[in-house]
Design a protein around this motif. Structure first.
Motif, PDB file in Angstrom:
ATOM      1  N   VAL A 153       0.862  -1.170   0.000  1.00 44.71           N
ATOM      2  CA  VAL A 153       0.000   0.000   0.000  1.00 44.71           C
ATOM      3  C   VAL A 153       0.907   1.232   0.000  1.00 44.71           C
ATOM      4  CG1 VAL A 153      -1.511   1.340   1.503  1.00 44.71           C
ATOM      5  CG2 VAL A 153      -1.988  -1.067   1.129  1.00 44.71           C
ATOM      6  N   ASP A 154       0.701   2.161  -0.891  1.00 48.07           N
ATOM      7  CA  ASP A 154       1.544   3.360  -0.994  1.00 48.07           C
ATOM      8  C   ASP A 154       3.029   3.006  -1.040  1.00 48.07           C
ATOM      9  OD1 ASP A 154      -0.516   5.077  -1.098  1.00 48.07           O
ATOM     10  OD2 ASP A 154      -0.299   5.921   0.903  1.00 48.07           O
ATOM     11  N   GLY A 155       3.355   1.930  -1.725  1.00 46.87           N
ATOM     12  CA  GLY A 155       4.761   1.527  -1.856  1.00 46.87           C
ATOM     13  C   GLY A 155       5.340   0.820  -0.647  1.00 46.87           C
ATOM     14  N   GLN A 156       4.527   0.590   0.379  1.00 48.04           N
ATOM     15  CA  GLN A 156       5.039  -0.085   1.580  1.00 48.04           C
ATOM     16  C   GLN A 156       4.345  -1.419   1.784  1.00 48.04           C
ATOM     17  OE1 GLN A 156       5.979   1.789   5.278  1.00 48.04           O
ATOM     18  NE2 GLN A 156       5.424   3.795   4.460  1.00 48.04           N
ATOM     19  N   ILE A 157       5.102  -2.369   2.363  1.00 51.61           N
ATOM     20  CA  ILE A 157       4.514  -3.669   2.666  1.00 51.61           C
ATOM     21  C   ILE A 157       3.759  -3.549   3.984  1.00 51.61           C
ATOM     22  CG2 ILE A 157       5.017  -6.103   3.116  1.00 51.61           C
ATOM     23  CD1 ILE A 157       5.735  -5.239   0.278  1.00 51.61           C
ATOM     24  N   VAL A 158       2.463  -3.946   3.972  1.00 55.36           N
ATOM     25  CA  VAL A 158       1.655  -3.841   5.185  1.00 55.36           C
ATOM     26  C   VAL A 158       0.981  -5.174   5.490  1.00 55.36           C
ATOM     27  CG1 VAL A 158       1.207  -1.367   4.983  1.00 55.36           C
ATOM     28  CG2 VAL A 158      -0.354  -2.982   3.925  1.00 55.36           C
ATOM     29  N   LEU A 159       0.711  -5.373   6.781  1.00 58.56           N
ATOM     30  CA  LEU A 159       0.101  -6.617   7.251  1.00 58.56           C
ATOM     31  C   LEU A 159      -1.404  -6.430   7.396  1.00 58.56           C
ATOM     32  CD1 LEU A 159       0.660  -9.493   8.479  1.00 58.56           C
ATOM     33  CD2 LEU A 159       0.806  -8.371  10.695  1.00 58.56           C
ATOM     34  N   ILE A 218       2.142  -7.015  -8.321  1.00 56.47           N
ATOM     35  CA  ILE A 218       3.538  -7.341  -8.612  1.00 56.47           C
ATOM     36  C   ILE A 218       4.414  -6.946  -7.432  1.00 56.47           C
ATOM     37  CG2 ILE A 218       5.492  -6.906 -10.152  1.00 56.47           C
ATOM     38  CD1 ILE A 218       3.330  -6.259 -12.331  1.00 56.47           C
ATOM     39  N   LEU A 219       5.281  -7.891  -7.001  1.00 55.08           N
ATOM     40  CA  LEU A 219       6.246  -7.627  -5.939  1.00 55.08           C
ATOM     41  C   LEU A 219       7.638  -7.962  -6.460  1.00 55.08           C
ATOM     42  CD1 LEU A 219       4.572  -9.326  -2.823  1.00 55.08           C
ATOM     43  CD2 LEU A 219       4.819  -6.894  -3.170  1.00 55.08           C
ATOM     44  N   THR A 220       8.638  -7.199  -6.042  1.00 57.80           N
ATOM     45  CA  THR A 220      10.013  -7.573  -6.364  1.00 57.80           C
ATOM     46  C   THR A 220      10.406  -8.705  -5.424  1.00 57.80           C
ATOM     47  OG1 THR A 220      10.978  -6.087  -4.747  1.00 57.80           O
ATOM     48  CG2 THR A 220      10.564  -5.177  -6.945  1.00 57.80           C
ATOM     49  N   GLU A 278      12.715  -8.921  -3.252  1.00 60.86           N
ATOM     50  CA  GLU A 278      12.997  -8.414  -1.895  1.00 60.86           C
ATOM     51  C   GLU A 278      11.695  -8.099  -1.178  1.00 60.86           C
ATOM     52  OE1 GLU A 278      14.582  -6.791  -4.668  1.00 60.86           O
ATOM     53  OE2 GLU A 278      16.045  -8.423  -4.444  1.00 60.86           O
ATOM     54  N   GLU A 279      10.792  -7.437  -1.903  1.00 63.32           N
ATOM     55  CA  GLU A 279       9.497  -7.099  -1.313  1.00 63.32           C
ATOM     56  C   GLU A 279       8.731  -8.363  -0.936  1.00 63.32           C
ATOM     57  OE1 GLU A 279       8.102  -2.904  -3.357  1.00 63.32           O
ATOM     58  OE2 GLU A 279       7.851  -4.750  -4.452  1.00 63.32           O
ATOM     59  N   PHE A 280       8.822  -9.349  -1.813  1.00 66.05           N
ATOM     60  CA  PHE A 280       8.116 -10.604  -1.551  1.00 66.05           C
ATOM     61  C   PHE A 280       8.621 -11.246  -0.272  1.00 66.05           C
ATOM     62  CE2 PHE A 280       8.350 -15.200  -1.706  1.00 66.05           C
ATOM     63  CZ  PHE A 280       7.005 -15.481  -1.641  1.00 66.05           C
ATOM     64  N   LYS A 281       9.937 -11.276  -0.126  1.00 65.54           N
ATOM     65  CA  LYS A 281      10.540 -11.892   1.046  1.00 65.54           C
ATOM     66  C   LYS A 281      10.051 -11.206   2.322  1.00 65.54           C
ATOM     67  CE  LYS A 281      14.886 -14.184   1.814  1.00 65.54           C
ATOM     68  NZ  LYS A 281      16.325 -14.168   1.641  1.00 65.54           N
ATOM     69  N   LYS A 282      10.066  -9.870   2.280  1.00 70.95           N
ATOM     70  CA  LYS A 282       9.632  -9.087   3.428  1.00 70.95           C
ATOM     71  C   LYS A 282       8.149  -9.351   3.722  1.00 70.95           C
ATOM     72  CE  LYS A 282       9.554  -4.437   5.246  1.00 70.95           C
ATOM     73  NZ  LYS A 282       9.409  -3.021   4.872  1.00 70.95           N
ATOM     74  N   ALA A 283       7.344  -9.363   2.650  1.00 70.90           N
ATOM     75  CA  ALA A 283       5.902  -9.572   2.804  1.00 70.90           C
ATOM     76  C   ALA A 283       5.627 -10.942   3.409  1.00 70.90           C
ATOM     77  CB  ALA A 283       5.214  -9.436   1.451  1.00 70.90           C
TER      78      ALA A 283
END
Lengths: 242, 230
Positions: free
Chosen positions: A161-167, A200-202, A204-209
């Motif tokens: 959301v807004d470029g940030q990974i959120v739970l 779409i997630l990169t 790195e983003e996927f790992k964090k998510a």
């Protein structure tokens, strides 16, 4: 477009990016069902009921080697802001299927040949992430029904959301955010039973998510387990009897 | 029993690790034992088992069950035994070897709606359970009060070597006929019946409590006093 995360890093409902919505699980809410559970996750209010194992009708659907798991995810007409037609929509049919497939690996269906297990999931009030909340409630209800299970299934969603990974996305974030990734997992066995990704997630983003979703699932699992223990053993803490 | 370790578990909980035998409701992965049900895990010298606290009745060979005749054909009765499988009672086992579907009418023995006590003589995953009514205490149930409780609580109602049933029977002057499938037939004086039902409901609600026998005895004694005052 409005901002979904403000300058203090808080989301539209005032949560931090890695914070879950308030969650409440109750077991045994329906007397007529073999097992039942209700879950409140933010504005979500969902009831899951399990009937069975029981005789299969129509008979030709029965499997000689295993039980037949049937799932129905349904949103009540008053669950949304504008009335939802009570007829099963394309979306509900699909969610019913993915929920069934998320629960199947956790159940030892081979223990109940020639029978059927019915899981009814009724969404009374809808917010974002109702499918993962439904999976959590349904697996709790299945445990309440006393069906042999390999593990409990716990669901949790993450997103961008807004470029940030959120739970644990809520309704607005779900609709206006960039990415939605619901997952369901059997934590004791360390096996994933539901994995969906929209957007779409990169890498790195996927790992964090994914890490974030795992942490969310662990928190939800504790509440799920406590709800079961509370109903069966009276207190919220397990008392080992030596 | 000495050396028995108990703990409360939910599905997926790790019970123990090591070299044990899995007895019931336990899943073994490597040398780890996980529970598959909500209940009380027992680790003893014989192995690991979970005594479930919920669930429907699944037939087992040699169980005594109470059932209701729901249908019959020329050769057998169909019996509802409060399970996901309906049981079959072959006519030959009731009429004897000389049974002839042309001469003997099944309704002479049992009609639809009759209650029977039977023993499960055969059951496996490929076939429906088979009943027999030959044996002491088995056959048609002519009278009594029927009480239905969760089948998972029956072992608690019976107690160690039948201690709990005996306590209830002595205090209420009732005869309890217990089916493993969760149905109980109680015969006795009306006051006793009411007290027995009260005691059974208490056991059903608080099956997980450790010193349940004491609590039930207290209820039964108080019930006795109440009757004497009357």
């Amino acid at each position: 477009m409005r901002k979904l995360i403000d300058e203090n890093g808080l989301r539209v409902d005032g949560r931090r990016v890695d914070e879950l919505r308030p969650i409440k699980i109750e077991v045994g809410v329906l007397k007529n069902a073999n097992g039942s559970a209700s879950i409140e996750l933010g504005k979500n209010k969902i009831i899951a009921a399990v009937y069975g194992p029981k005789e299969v009708h129509p008979k030709h659907m029965a499997r000689p080697d295993r039980s037949l798991l049937r799932c129905r995810y349904h949103m009540s007409p008053f669950s949304t802001e504008t009335r939802k037609s009570p007829a099963p929509s394309r979306r509900e049919v699909e969610i019913s299927k993915v929920i069934r497939e998320a629960l199947e690996p956790a159940l030892i269906l081979e223990d109940y040949p020639r029978t059927a297990i019915d899981v009814y999931i009724e969404v009374l009030q809808a917010d974002g992430g109702s499918r993962v909340a439904s999976i959590t409630a349904a697996s709790t209800a299945l445990a309440d029904a006393g069906i042999n299970m390999r593990d409990l299934v716990t669901g949790c969603a993450v997103g961008k959301v807004d470029g940030q990974i959120v739970l644990d996305l809520n309704d607005i974030e779900d609709k206006e955010g960039e990415v939605d990734m619901p997952i369901a997992i059997m934590l004791n066995l360390n096996q994933i039973t539901l994995f969906q990704l929209e957007g779409i997630l990169t890498p790195e983003e996927f790992k964090k998510a994914f890490e974030m979703a795992l942490e969310g699932c662990k928190k939800i699992y504790q509440i799920q387990r406590e709800a079961l223990i509370k109903k069966y053993f009276g207190s919220s803490e397990p008392i080992p009897v030596e | 029993m000495a050396g028995v370790k108990r703990k409360y578990v939910v599905p997926g909980d790790l019970i123990c690790e090591g070299n044990y035998t899995s007895l019931a409701n336990v899943m073994k992965i490597g040398n780890r034992f996980y529970s598959t049900r909500i209940g009380m895990a027992e680790i003893s010298r014989e192995g690991v088992r979970v005594i479930p606290l919920s669930g429907i009745y699944i037939p087992r060979v040699d169980d005594i069950v109470i059932g209701k005749i729901i249908d019959y054909s020329a050769f057998a009765w169909e019996v509802d035994i409060n399970s996901c499988f309906s049981a079959y009672l072959p006519a030959q086992s009731v009429f004897g070897k000389n049974f002839s579907p042309a001469k003997d009418s099944l309704t002479k023995k049992f009609d639809i709606g009759d209650l029977i006590a039977g023993k499960i003589i055969a059951f496996d995953r490929t076939r429906d359970p088979l009943l027999s009514v030959s044996g002491p205490g088995l056959g048609k149930i002519p009278k009594g009060e029927i009480i239905k409780i969760a089948p998972s609580k029956i072992p608690r109602l019976i107690g160690k070597k039948g201690s709990m049933v005996k306590a209830i029977e002595n205090a209420t002057k009732c005869k309890l006929n217990i089916g493993q499938n969760g149905l109980i037939i109680a015969i006795g004086p009306p006051d006793g019946l009411l007290l027995a039902i009260k005691a059974i409901r208490l056991i059903e609600e608080e099956a997980h409590i450790a010193d349940l026998t004491k609590k039930v005895q207290k209820l039964l004694e108080e019930g006795d006093k109440f009757e004497k005052v009357d």
